[in-house]
Design a protein around this motif. Structure first.
Motif, PDB file in Angstrom:
ATOM      1  N   HIS A   1       0.833  -1.212   0.000  1.00  0.00           N
ATOM      2  CA  HIS A   1       0.000   0.000   0.000  1.00  0.00           C
ATOM      3  C   HIS A   1       0.864   1.257   0.000  1.00  0.00           C
ATOM      4  O   HIS A   1       0.582   2.213  -0.737  1.00  0.00           O
ATOM      5  N   ARG A   2       1.926   1.257   0.807  1.00  0.00           N
ATOM      6  CA  ARG A   2       2.807   2.431   0.857  1.00  0.00           C
ATOM      7  C   ARG A   2       3.487   2.661  -0.493  1.00  0.00           C
ATOM      8  O   ARG A   2       3.553   3.804  -0.982  1.00  0.00           O
ATOM      9  N   LEU A   3       4.015   1.607  -1.091  1.00  0.00           N
ATOM     10  CA  LEU A   3       4.700   1.766  -2.371  1.00  0.00           C
ATOM     11  C   LEU A   3       3.729   2.175  -3.473  1.00  0.00           C
ATOM     12  O   LEU A   3       4.100   2.942  -4.375  1.00  0.00           O
ATOM     13  N   SER A   4       2.491   1.679  -3.419  1.00  0.00           N
ATOM     14  CA  SER A   4       1.499   2.073  -4.420  1.00  0.00           C
ATOM     15  C   SER A   4       1.246   3.575  -4.371  1.00  0.00           C
ATOM     16  O   SER A   4       1.221   4.253  -5.405  1.00  0.00           O
ATOM     17  N   ASN A   5       1.078   4.105  -3.160  1.00  0.00           N
ATOM     18  CA  ASN A   5       0.860   5.548  -3.024  1.00  0.00           C
ATOM     19  C   ASN A   5       2.068   6.340  -3.508  1.00  0.00           C
ATOM     20  O   ASN A   5       1.920   7.391  -4.150  1.00  0.00           O
ATOM     21  N   ARG A   6       3.263   5.821  -3.223  1.00  0.00           N
ATOM     22  CA  ARG A   6       4.469   6.531  -3.662  1.00  0.00           C
ATOM     23  C   ARG A   6       4.578   6.532  -5.179  1.00  0.00           C
ATOM     24  O   ARG A   6       4.923   7.561  -5.791  1.00  0.00           O
ATOM     25  N   PHE A   7       4.311   5.393  -5.816  1.00  0.00           N
ATOM     26  CA  PHE A   7       4.382   5.323  -7.273  1.00  0.00           C
ATOM     27  C   PHE A   7       3.346   6.232  -7.924  1.00  0.00           C
ATOM     28  O   PHE A   7       3.614   6.851  -8.960  1.00  0.00           O
TER      29      PHE A   7
ATOM     30  N   GLN B   1       2.890   2.208 -13.784  1.00  0.00           N
ATOM     31  CA  GLN B   1       3.326   0.871 -14.128  1.00  0.00           C
ATOM     32  C   GLN B   1       3.889   0.137 -12.912  1.00  0.00           C
ATOM     33  O   GLN B   1       3.808  -1.086 -12.818  1.00  0.00           O
ATOM     34  N   GLY B   2       4.453   0.886 -11.961  1.00  0.00           N
ATOM     35  CA  GLY B   2       4.959   0.258 -10.745  1.00  0.00           C
ATOM     36  C   GLY B   2       3.846  -0.333  -9.894  1.00  0.00           C
ATOM     37  O   GLY B   2       4.031  -1.348  -9.228  1.00  0.00           O
ATOM     38  N   VAL B   3       2.686   0.311  -9.930  1.00  0.00           N
ATOM     39  CA  VAL B   3       1.542  -0.202  -9.158  1.00  0.00           C
ATOM     40  C   VAL B   3       1.119  -1.560  -9.697  1.00  0.00           C
ATOM     41  O   VAL B   3       0.812  -2.478  -8.928  1.00  0.00           O
ATOM     42  N   PHE B   4       1.098  -1.716 -11.008  1.00  0.00           N
ATOM     43  CA  PHE B   4       0.730  -2.995 -11.597  1.00  0.00           C
ATOM     44  C   PHE B   4       1.756  -4.076 -11.264  1.00  0.00           C
ATOM     45  O   PHE B   4       1.416  -5.247 -11.138  1.00  0.00           O
TER      46      PHE B   4
END
Length: 390
Positions: A238-244, A251-254
């Motif tokens: 979740h943290r990395l998704s928000n950052r991306f 594309q990082g979220v996928f």
């Protein structure tokens, strides 16, 4: 010894008392009673010594090469505050027939009060032991299941109170803590704390060898650790998704979803191997078997693995993004999806092309959407008599 153990498992302590030698006992030991002495010894053996009947001698004279007199056989030793107490068998004359038979030695019987004092159940355990039915499950008595379940619930209540205090203090101090972290503390961390407290702080006076064998599997502890690790992966995702999203890298979220699934699967596999190892299975053998099977699967799924690696490369290096207009080979189209196996592209003719990621990543890609400006070079046709200024 086999007859004594069989009688005690059937809770027939009157019959079990016939396997003990009561000659020349101190008066205070005799006053306890034969059946009670047999029962007390059973409790001590359940808590301290695993008697392997197969290791005992079948010969009428017993073992002759032990460090005890020839008329005795050593079953095992139990450590006490006053030194080690030997569990001995002794050949004695039968009161009815006069034949010489084996019984549990009076030297051991005389030490039963000392052993009971150090290895008897506590008051709660004794009360449950006397009043609940003699029912076993996985070698553990019903009263022990109830006792340890109730003890764990008490520690769980304590853990709930402690974790709620922590979250309340964080909220009172206005520390920026998101809801998923609060749920993480109140959920898996709370369970893990309860399990650790129950394993380290619970009273050991009611623990038998069968209970220790069951605890050695550490089933609840492994479940708690697995829950903590799985929730930690979700929070990190979740943290990395928000950052991306903030960095305009959709594309990082996928990419995070398949990566998190791989991590979760790895965690579950590691926990299962640890559980099997605790239960007595050889994890090395299991790993070797899985390694051979995994090699066969890897060879069969070589192209699939290549495409997955290609998808990861596309997500990380990002030569194109979803929505980018690009030219590859002899085709021109818009990227609609970068999957784990193939990339979907919609051409200007509105047809859809699927290109394997392993092949697509090796192509020469021209990302038209990345142009910051377009060169405009028109050709003007002028007649020979055109003046300088028009």
């Amino acid at each position: 010894m086999q007859g004594y153990l069989k009688a005690t498992r059937a809770r027939d302590f009157e019959r079990a008392s016939f396997y003990l030698d009561y000659r020349n006992l101190p008066k205070d030991v005799e006053a306890i009673g034969k059946a009670q002495l047999a029962e007390n010894l059973s409790v001590v053996l359940d808590r301290t010594l695993w008697v392997d009947v197969d290791s005992l001698s079948n010969k009428p004279k017993g073992k002759q090469n032990e460090s005890v007199p020839s008329y005795r056989d050593l079953v095992g030793e139990i450590s006490t505050s006053q030194g080690k107490v030997q569990i001995l068998l002794q050949i004695v004359p039968d009161e009815k027939t006069g034949n010489r038979i084996w019984k549990i030695s009076n030297a051991t019987v005389s030490q039963i009060p000392l052993l009971t004092k150090e290895y008897g159940y506590n008051r709660v355990g004794e009360w449950l032991y006397k009043r609940l039915p003699d029912v076993e499950f996985l070698g553990v008595m019903l009263w022990q299941w109830i006792y340890f379940a109730f003890t764990f619930l008490l520690f769980l209540v304590v853990a709930v109170i402690l974790t709620r205090i922590v979250t309340f203090v964080l909220a009172h101090l206005k520390v920026p803590v998101e809801k998923d972290v609060v749920r993480f503390i109140n959920g898996p961390v709370c369970l893990l704390l309860a399990v650790l407290m129950s394993r380290s702080l619970s009273d050991q006076s009611n623990v038998t060898i069968a209970v220790l064998a069951l605890f050695h599997g550490a089933t609840v502890l492994l479940i708690a650790w697995a829950w903590v690790c799985l929730r930690a992966v979700d929070i990190a995702k979740h943290r990395l998704s928000n950052r991306f999203i903030m960095q305009d890298k959709p594309q990082g979220v996928f990419l995070l979803r398949p990566v998190s699934n791989v991590l979760k699967t790895s965690i579950v596999i590691i926990v299962l191997f640890m559980w099997f190892e605790n239960l007595g299975f050889n994890a090395t053998t299991l790993l070797a078997g899985l390694g051979i099977g995994g090699l066969a699967i890897a060879l069969a799924a070589q192209k699939t693995v290549e495409n997955i690696i290609g998808a990861i490369t596309l997500y990380i290096s990002a030569p194109v993004k979803i929505g980018s207009l690009c030219k590859f080979g002899s085709h021109l189209g818009t990227i609609e999806e970068i999957g784990l196996r193939a990339t979907r592209i919609r051409t200007l003719d509105r047809s859809v092309i699927y290109v394997a990621n392993a092949k697509f990543v090796d192509m020469q890609l021209e990302n038209i959407s990345e142009r910051e400006r377009i060169s405009y070079r028109p050709k003007l046709m002028l007649s020979a008599n055109t003046p300088k200024q028009t």
